[in-house]
Scaffold this active site. Structure first.
Site, mmCIF file in Angstrom:
data_model
loop_
_atom_site.group_PDB
_atom_site.id
_atom_site.type_symbol
_atom_site.label_atom_id
_atom_site.label_comp_id
_atom_site.label_asym_id
_atom_site.label_seq_id
_atom_site.Cartn_x
_atom_site.Cartn_y
_atom_site.Cartn_z
ATOM 1 N N THR A 278 1.511 -4.416 4.154
ATOM 2 C CA THR A 278 1.327 -4.753 5.567
ATOM 3 C C THR A 278 0.595 -6.080 5.763
ATOM 4 O O THR A 278 0.662 -6.663 6.838
ATOM 5 C CB THR A 278 0.545 -3.642 6.296
ATOM 6 O OG1 THR A 278 -0.736 -3.501 5.670
ATOM 7 C CG2 THR A 278 1.286 -2.326 6.272
ATOM 8 N N ASP A 279 -0.101 -6.564 4.718
ATOM 9 C CA ASP A 279 -0.875 -7.799 4.880
ATOM 10 C C ASP A 279 -0.018 -8.977 5.327
ATOM 11 O O ASP A 279 -0.509 -9.894 5.989
ATOM 12 C CB ASP A 279 -1.578 -8.168 3.558
ATOM 13 C CG ASP A 279 -2.710 -7.206 3.214
ATOM 14 O OD1 ASP A 279 -3.016 -6.321 4.048
ATOM 15 O OD2 ASP A 279 -3.281 -7.335 2.121
ATOM 16 N N THR B 279 0.817 -1.216 0.000
ATOM 17 C CA THR B 279 0.000 0.000 0.000
ATOM 18 C C THR B 279 0.855 1.273 0.000
ATOM 19 O O THR B 279 0.494 2.282 -0.606
ATOM 20 C CB THR B 279 -0.940 -0.019 1.222
ATOM 21 O OG1 THR B 279 -1.838 -1.122 1.060
ATOM 22 C CG2 THR B 279 -1.749 1.251 1.353
#
Ligand code: ASP
Length: 336
Positions: free
Chosen positions: A91-92, A16
């Site tokens: 970040t996942d 992101t």
């Protein structure tokens, strides 16, 4: 004369933090590592960056082989005079990436994984602040010898404990049951606790042929999926059990059969606290399952336990050797 700035290696993989509007609706990874550094002029005050734009992938599409390659890149480059390294990513999967890098990287220099919860052009984008905090920690000698760290929201988390605990907030990263081991305050890195580092695992040449299943049973589940795993080609299984490591009684015989053909790790689906080893004795309890051959994961979350199992299988470990090597990496807090 001003002191010279630390050199920091920055490896950008996507996520992101690199995402902007693409051709259709929604954001996609577009920015390179060079773009990210250029967009945050304050970075030039804290370090000199050497940038490697490794990929522009969302976190979910990173592979274990990518992480082995990034670990190799960092170990081969940090000796060139870098104070530390930053890995920028989605970040996942940060909790998994950080854990794998922590397991594989030999260097004692700080390795910091960071990303952002908001896209690069979103109001209140957190990427620039996270990048700045990551640069401060990566250049700070006090964070050497602590393995791989995760820095977001001005907090520093240890790779083995950090979890993504919210889908959207900039404060999404926590260390459930523990606490951040450091923070960045007024532009200064502060180390609050030191954890014993485990020796690095040898880097496997190839990881794709050791698939591991990760299962989370729920109330009333009969565990029939366990019977299918060997036929599907799985080489190991991690079960995120209930509570301190408990399964319905209906699983018991199936666990015996599965543990006789592949390593089966017992983790917990609960966010904080370790699996037990010596408290309950009912059918399906932790002591019963251990007697049937499972390996307790301790404080390791199921996804991290699955990655460790894959790495050990890829390194050729099996049987008792695998059990000993897996267990050695879960025993940080053993009373013994
Ligand atoms: N939501 C994710 C992120 O924060 C997307 C990804 O992991 O690439 O980066």
């Amino acid at each position: 004369m001003a002191a010279s700035l630390p050199h920091v290696l920055l490896v950008s993989t996507g996520g992101t933090i690199t995402m902007t509007e693409g051709a259709g609706a929604g954001i996609v990874p577009t920015l390179t590592g060079e773009d990210l550094v250029r967009a945050v002029p304050d970075l030039a005050r804290i370090a000199d960056f050497d940038v490697v734009s490794y990929s522009t992938k969302p976190g979910a599409s990173l592979t274990l082989d990518d992480l082995v390659a990034i670990a190799e890149l960092i170990d081969s480059r940090v000796g060139e005079g870098f104070a530390g390294a930053i890995v920028v990513q989605g970040t996942d999967t940060i909790e998994e990436t950080a854990f794998v890098l922590d397991t594989l990287i030999v260097s004692e220099r700080p390795v910091v994984v960071t990303g952002a919860m908001r896209g690069a052009r979103a109001p209140g984008a957190d990427g620039p602040a996270n990048l700045l905090a990551a640069g401060i920690v990566a250049g700070a000698a006090q964070f050497a010898g602590l393995g791989t760290l995760v820095v977001l929201n001005d907090e520093v988390h240890a790779a083995r404990f950090v979890r993504k605990a919210h889908t959207s907030l900039p404060s999404a990263f926590t260390s459930p049951g523990f606490a951040p081991i450091g923070r960045v305050i007024e532009g200064q890195a502060q180390c609050l606790a030191r954890l014993r580092r485990l020796p690095a695992l040898a880097r496997p040449a190839f990881t794709a042929d050791g698939p591991v299943a990760l299962l989370q049973p729920f109330l009333g589940d009969d565990g029939r999926i366990l019977e299918a795993l060997p036929g599907l080609g799985y080489r190991g299984a991690v079960i995120e059990a209930m509570g301190a490591g408990h399964l319905p009684e209906t699983f018991c015989e199936k666990i015996n059969r599965l543990a006789s053909v592949m390593p089966v790790v017992l983790a917990t689906r609960v966010a904080a606290g370790p699996t037990f080893e010596r408290t309950y004795a009912f059918a399906g309890s932790e002591t019963d399952l251990i007697a049937r051959g499972v390996i307790p994961a301790g404080d390791l979350a199921g996804n991290k336990a699955a990655l460790l199992l894959r790495l050990l299988i890829a390194c050729g470990a099996e049987g008792e050797d695998l059990r000993i090597r897996f267990t050695a990496r879960t025993k940080m807090f053993s009373a013994a």
